[in-house]
Design an enzyme around this catalytic site. Structure first.
Site, PDB file in Angstrom:
ATOM      1  N   GLY A  14       0.924  -1.376  -0.159  1.00 13.86           N
ATOM      2  CA  GLY A  14      -0.023  -0.069   0.104  1.00 13.86           C
ATOM      3  C   GLY A  14       0.884   1.398  -0.008  1.00 13.86           C
ATOM      4  N   ASN A  16       1.505   3.035  -2.665  1.00 11.06           N
ATOM      5  CA  ASN A  16       0.644   4.308  -3.358  1.00 11.06           C
ATOM      6  C   ASN A  16      -0.496   4.665  -2.518  1.00 11.06           C
ATOM      7  OD1 ASN A  16       1.502   4.299  -6.509  1.00 11.06           O
ATOM      8  ND2 ASN A  16       1.825   2.194  -5.986  1.00 11.06           N
ATOM      9  N   MET A  91      -5.116  -6.906  -6.276  1.00 10.86           N
ATOM     10  CA  MET A  91      -4.748  -7.529  -7.015  1.00 10.86           C
ATOM     11  C   MET A  91      -5.942  -8.729  -7.337  1.00 10.86           C
ATOM     12  SD  MET A  91      -1.690  -6.763  -7.691  1.00 10.86           S
ATOM     13  CE  MET A  91      -1.166  -8.049  -8.561  1.00 10.86           C
ATOM     14  N   ASN A 108      -7.345   3.207 -11.942  1.00  7.64           N
ATOM     15  CA  ASN A 108      -6.272   2.264 -11.602  1.00  7.64           C
ATOM     16  C   ASN A 108      -5.015   2.955 -12.181  1.00  7.64           C
ATOM     17  OD1 ASN A 108      -5.285  -0.357 -10.878  1.00  7.64           O
ATOM     18  ND2 ASN A 108      -5.244  -0.920 -13.086  1.00  7.64           N
ATOM     19  N   HIS A 110      -1.280   1.393 -13.190  1.00  9.97           N
ATOM     20  CA  HIS A 110      -0.462   0.003 -13.687  1.00  9.97           C
ATOM     21  C   HIS A 110       1.002   0.491 -14.064  1.00  9.97           C
ATOM     22  CE1 HIS A 110      -0.454  -3.680 -15.511  1.00  9.97           C
ATOM     23  NE2 HIS A 110       0.361  -3.238 -16.287  1.00  9.97           N
TER      24      HIS A 110
HETATM   25  C1  GRF Z   1       2.006  -1.061  -7.948  1.00 10.10           C
HETATM   26  O1  GRF Z   1       3.023  -1.181  -8.746  1.00 10.10           O
HETATM   27  C2  GRF Z   1       0.849  -0.795  -8.690  1.00 10.10           C
HETATM   28  O2  GRF Z   1       1.026  -0.191  -9.969  1.00 10.10           O
HETATM   29  C3  GRF Z   1       0.273  -2.203  -8.916  1.00 10.10           C
HETATM   30  O3  GRF Z   1       0.641  -2.897  -7.856  1.00 10.10           O
HETATM   31  C4  GRF Z   1       1.679  -2.175  -7.127  1.00 10.10           C
HETATM   32  C5  GRF Z   1       1.273  -1.915  -5.859  1.00 10.10           C
HETATM   33  O4  GRF Z   1       2.155  -1.375  -5.031  1.00 10.10           O
HETATM   34  N1  GRF Z   1      -0.857  -2.440  -9.521  1.00 10.10           N
HETATM   35  P1  GRF Z   1       1.758  -0.647  -3.408  1.00 10.10           P
HETATM   36  O5  GRF Z   1       1.180  -1.689  -2.672  1.00 10.10           O
HETATM   37  O6  GRF Z   1       1.028   0.371  -3.566  1.00 10.10           O
HETATM   38  O7  GRF Z   1       3.256  -0.615  -2.723  1.00 10.10           O
END
Ligand code: GRF
Length: 193
Positions: A14, A16, A91, A108, A110
């Site tokens: 998490g 992001n 996921m 989203n 990516h």
């Molecule tokens: C990120 O690379 C996002 O783009 C992908 O999953 C990863 C999540 O990373 N969909 P985090 O949990 O935010 O560290």
């Protein structure tokens, strides 16, 4: 100005999500994070969200199965008047029914330049393909996987000294900035409509 009510969906660390919560707290991102949701009880991000003062909820696909889990998620989103669903390392593939119910309101991030390298192993796939340029995409979610109108993309170059880990780190750093910047512009535009 109206502050959109958002929910952030995660499955793991998490990072992001944490960046977005901090951006809301500082006022950079004019949105109210109502809750953070995870499909896994082991997601570290659930604790991070709580520590940042945001409610965190678990919708266990393992216990409920996808249909029931999505039903609970959809009801919670509607009960809490969530306007935007922000996927940040979630996921699970959302069913077409779920996507239609929240049409145009799921965003989203990516870690590749879509339409190149969709799927759960985008960084590894781009690395193995030997591309010189990869990057990050922020998009609105439609009924196909890692697909839908693109809001922003930023390139990340592979350099000769890179390992997959250093490339991955640069991609994550770009994600952290690109997601909040893109959402800031997007919400401001949406709220002025
Ligand atoms: C990120 O690379 C996002 O783009 C992908 O999953 C990863 C999540 O990373 N969909 P985090 O949990 O935010 O560290």
């Amino acid at each position: 100005m109206h502050r959109p009510r958002i929910a952030i969906f995660i499955s793991g660390t998490g990072t992001n999500m944490a960046e977005l919560l901090k951006a809301c707290k500082s006022g950079f991102l004019k949105a109210d994070p109502i809750f953070v949701a995870s499909d896994r009880d082991s997601a570290k991000g659930l604790t991070t969200a709580r520590n940042l003062g945001v409610e965190s909820l678990l919708f266990s696909y393992k216990d409920l199965g996808r249909t029931e889990a999505e039903k609970c998620i959809a009801e919670t989103l509607e009960d809490r008047n969530i306007e935007w669903i922000i996927l940040a390392g979630y996921m699970r593939i959302l069913s077409p029914e779920f996507v239609r119910r929240f049409k145009g309101r799921i965003i989203n991030i990516h870690p590749a330049l879509l339409p190149a390298f969709p799927g759960a192993h985008a960084i590894e796939d781009a690395w193995n393909a030997g591309v010189k340029t990869t990057g990050v995409t922020v998009h609105i979610v439609d009924e196909e996987v890692d697909h839908g109108p693109i809001l922003a993309q930023q390139e990340v170059q592979r350099v000769t000294s890179d390992t997959i880990y250093t490339l991955e780190e640069r991609i994550h750093n770009v994600e952290h900035t690109l997601y909040k910047n893109t959402l800031k512009t997007f919400f401001e535009k949406e709220c002025n409509k």
